[in-house]
Motif scaffolding. Structure first.
Motif, short mmCIF file in Angstrom:
data_model
loop_
_atom_site.label_atom_id
_atom_site.label_comp_id
_atom_site.label_asym_id
_atom_site.label_seq_id
_atom_site.Cartn_x
_atom_site.Cartn_y
_atom_site.Cartn_z
N VAL A 478 19.22 20.41 76.81
CA VAL A 478 20.66 20.30 76.53
C VAL A 478 20.92 19.18 75.53
CG1 VAL A 478 22.89 19.75 77.56
CG2 VAL A 478 21.35 21.33 78.73
N GLN A 479 20.17 18.09 75.67
CA GLN A 479 20.35 16.99 74.73
C GLN A 479 19.97 17.42 73.31
OE1 GLN A 479 21.77 13.97 75.23
NE2 GLN A 479 21.59 13.83 73.01
N ARG A 480 18.91 18.22 73.19
CA ARG A 480 18.53 18.71 71.85
C ARG A 480 19.60 19.62 71.29
NH1 ARG A 480 13.34 18.45 74.36
NH2 ARG A 480 13.49 20.58 75.18
N LEU A 481 20.22 20.44 72.14
CA LEU A 481 21.31 21.31 71.68
C LEU A 481 22.49 20.47 71.23
CD1 LEU A 481 22.59 24.14 71.35
CD2 LEU A 481 23.37 23.93 73.74
N THR A 482 22.78 19.42 71.98
CA THR A 482 23.90 18.54 71.61
C THR A 482 23.67 17.94 70.22
OG1 THR A 482 24.25 18.01 73.95
CG2 THR A 482 25.20 16.50 72.32
N THR A 483 22.46 17.51 69.96
CA THR A 483 22.14 16.95 68.64
C THR A 483 22.31 17.99 67.55
OG1 THR A 483 20.57 15.40 69.65
CG2 THR A 483 20.34 15.81 67.28
N GLU A 484 21.87 19.24 67.86
CA GLU A 484 21.95 20.31 66.88
C GLU A 484 23.40 20.63 66.50
OE1 GLU A 484 19.90 24.48 65.79
OE2 GLU A 484 18.96 22.58 66.27
N LEU A 485 24.31 20.51 67.47
CA LEU A 485 25.71 20.89 67.24
C LEU A 485 26.59 19.70 66.86
CD1 LEU A 485 26.23 23.38 70.23
CD2 LEU A 485 25.81 23.93 67.82
N ALA A 486 25.98 18.57 66.64
CA ALA A 486 26.77 17.36 66.39
C ALA A 486 27.67 17.50 65.17
CB ALA A 486 25.84 16.15 66.22
N ASP A 487 27.16 18.05 64.05
CA ASP A 487 27.95 18.16 62.83
C ASP A 487 28.75 19.45 62.79
OD1 ASP A 487 26.97 15.72 61.94
OD2 ASP A 487 25.21 16.66 61.01
N ARG A 488 28.22 20.52 63.38
CA ARG A 488 28.92 21.81 63.37
C ARG A 488 29.01 22.31 64.83
NH1 ARG A 488 26.24 26.04 59.84
NH2 ARG A 488 28.29 27.04 60.08
#
Length: 596
Positions: A478-488
């Protein structure tokens, strides 16, 4: 009122003696009076010197009518044993005493009749010696002549002393009236009679029949020939019933308080005064209350047997009930019986009979809550009270009672199962309640939920251990997903990318259950704050707006925009208009009472 039954050999003067005591001849059938032979139950009553009213159940003495005798004596707490001075102890004297002993009757009186025809001394000594070895023990004896009246005053005084020793019936217990006679009265309908050993009956009461389970209404009551609105145990009573036909009931049936007894089609009993259980015949007749039913006899241990009753004839039995096992072919009493368990478990596995006998080894027919819980482990409160057990414990769940040691063992076992389940399925939140119920062999899911105490907890129909948190590997994904969606934040990854991030099918399901991600559609996964962020961006658009306009504002594709807008519609963030456009719902302003 007190109730007493006669017992003794045929033609020893039982009915004549009752006539002399009461002024009423108990033989009501013309055939009985013509032959001078009692063939059915008779009833009469009298007032004793103390003012106590005493009702008599007069029984036949002929060997052919022993079943009728047992129907009369079965529900009655005391006997007047009759022996003729000129004949002494006879065969039916012995069988009647065997029946009285088998039933465990402990209160009695010996009347030696025809003392005007012979010296009563020898017959008295012989009878008292025989009776002393039974449950009656040492009884008072009175010599009497019904023809001359000699000894009647002494007999009345002795009956008064006997009546004073009889236990009071428990008027607060449920009604169980064993029916010993039924007949119809023109203009009134069906009337049944019996000895009320416990409970109370009022006019207008609703009762049920043991044989059919049908509900009946008490139209009226009679006790000792007088109309009354209420009868308390112990008493002889005639009950006029509404809602039942004569062919639907009769001797051996019973009137019961609704929901207070369970129908018994098999029971485990202790055998008294007989050869070992293995020597008993495999079929016999059990006399219980006023009922006589054929039974199959299966030995379980040295003195414990299982009786199986015929399916159409259930009986309302309780722990501690006494009964007589008789061989009608040999015309003799085989044994006395004490009911240990009127609702026993089935015996399905090899060796189960011996194990069952061991379980009942210390049972004596005294209903006790702790002992019954140890044997049954889990039981419904209503089932236990219907078997005559006074319940003091609080249910563990719903109306379920549990043996404390068994309950503690179940709780420990549940913790083991949950730990093992988590180690085998680390991505699942916990063990489903139904799976735990099945593994523990419990009859209801509510019992599993009641077993859950810290560190176990319930969450969404599952039992899990430890604090409410994501498994470490899922939390990292989930943390990796959060990083992925940080800008978009609205650029939902496709399925393959989710798997690369560590959110496979099971991991994703775990994250969704914990609210760590928001799944809008099968392949559309965003972070939980996506609807709030969307509301901020969409509120800046010209209202109303189209899906295309929303997609450009959110910097995503229609694959994401459409399910996101549908979710926002459901949350009241946006409103769908008839022309398929949307607008943002007006936001409420903060109240002046809460504004800073």
């Amino acid at each position: 009122m007190r109730v007493i039954a006669t017992a003794g050999h045929v033609d020893h003067g039982k009915s004549t003696l009752i006539h002399a005591l009461t002024g009423t001849h108990p033989d009501r059938l013309a055939q009985e009076r013509r032959r001078g032979l009692t063939i059915d139950l008779g009833f009469a009553w009298t007032d004793l010197p103390s003012g106590e009213r005493l009702a008599f159940v007069d029984v036949p003495g002929h060997e052919r009518f022993v079943p009728t005798m047992l129907a009369g004596v079965g529900p009655v707490p005391a006997v007047l044993f009759v022996v003729a001075a000129d004949e002494g102890w006879k065969p039916q004297s012995a069988e009647h005493l065997a029946a009285v002993d088998a039933l465990g009757v402990r209160h009695g009186l010996l009347a030696v009749t025809r003392c005007d025809l012979a010296d009563p001394g020898p017959a008295t000594a012989q009878a008292r010696d025989r009776i002393r070895s039974s449950t009656l023990g040492g009884v008072e004896a009175v010599a009497v002549s019904a023809r001359t009246g000699a000894g009647l005053a002494k007999l009345r005084a002795a009956l008064d002393r006997l009546a004073a020793r009889l236990p009071d019936g428990d008027a607060d217990s449920p009604v169980r009236l064993w029916i010993d006679r039924s007949f119809t009265v023109r203009g009134s309908g069906l009337v049944v009679t019996g000895t009320l050993g416990a409970g109370r009956i009022r006019s207008g009461d609703a009762l049920v029949t043991a044989r059919s389970g049908r509900s009946v209404r008490v139209r009226s009551l009679q006790a000792l020939g007088e109309e009354t609105g209420l009868v308390r145990a112990t008493a002889r009573v005639a009950v006029n019933l509404r809602g039942l036909e004569k062919d639907s009931t009769g001797r051996g049936d019973a009137l019961l308080t609704p929901d207070s007894f369970l129908p018994c089609l098999r029971c485990d009993v202790r055998v008294h005064g007989a050869a070992p259980a293995a020597a008993l015949p495999r079929t016999a007749v059990a006399h219980i209350g006023s009922a006589a039913v054929p039974v199959r006899v299966r030995p379980l241990g040295e003195d414990i047997v299982r009786l199986t009753l015929p399916a159409p004839l259930p009986l309302p039995l309780r722990i501690g009930d006494r009964a007589v096992l008789r061989d009608p072919g040999l015309r003799r009493v085989l044994a006395g019986l004490t009911v240990l368990d009127p609702q026993p478990p089935e015996l399905r596995r090899r060796g189960s009979a011996a194990r069952r006998a061991a379980e009942l080894g210390d049972a004596r027919g005294t209903p006790g809550e702790a002992a019954e819980l140890r044997r049954r482990l889990l039981v419904r409160r209503g089932e236990l009270t219907a078997m005559g057990v006074a319940v003091c414990s609080a249910p563990v769940a719903d109306d379920w009672l549990a043996d404390p040691a068994h309950w503690s063992a179940l709780r420990a076992r549940l913790a083991e199962l949950v730990t093992a389940y988590h180690s085998q399925r680390p991505t699942e939140e916990g063990m489903p309640v139904e799976a735990a119920r099945h593994r523990l062999g419990l009859p209801a899911a509510s019992l599993v939920e009641a077993l859950v105490t810290p560190p176990l907890r319930m969450s969404r129909g599952r039992v899990t251990a430890g604090p409410d948190g994501l498994p470490a590997d899922v939390a990292d994904a989930v943390q990796r997903l959060t990083t992925e969606l940080a800008d978009r934040p609205f650029a939902a990854p496709h399925a393959q990318r989710l798997t690369e991030l560590g959110l496979g099918r099971r991991e994703l399901a775990t994250a969704v259950r914990h609210g760590a991600v928001l799944r809008l559609a099968e392949q559309v996964v965003l972070l939980p704050d996506a609807p709030r962020l969307a509301a901020d961006r969409l509120s800046e658009l010209d209202q109303p707006f189209t899906v295309g306009t929303a997609s450009r504002a959110l910097d995503t594709t229609r694959r994401v925009t459409i399910p996101l807008l549908e979710h926002c519609d459901g949350q009241g963030i946006t409103q769908l208009l008839p022309d398929k456009r949307r607008r943002c719902a007006p936001r409420s302003r903060p109240s002046s009472l809460t504004a800073p």
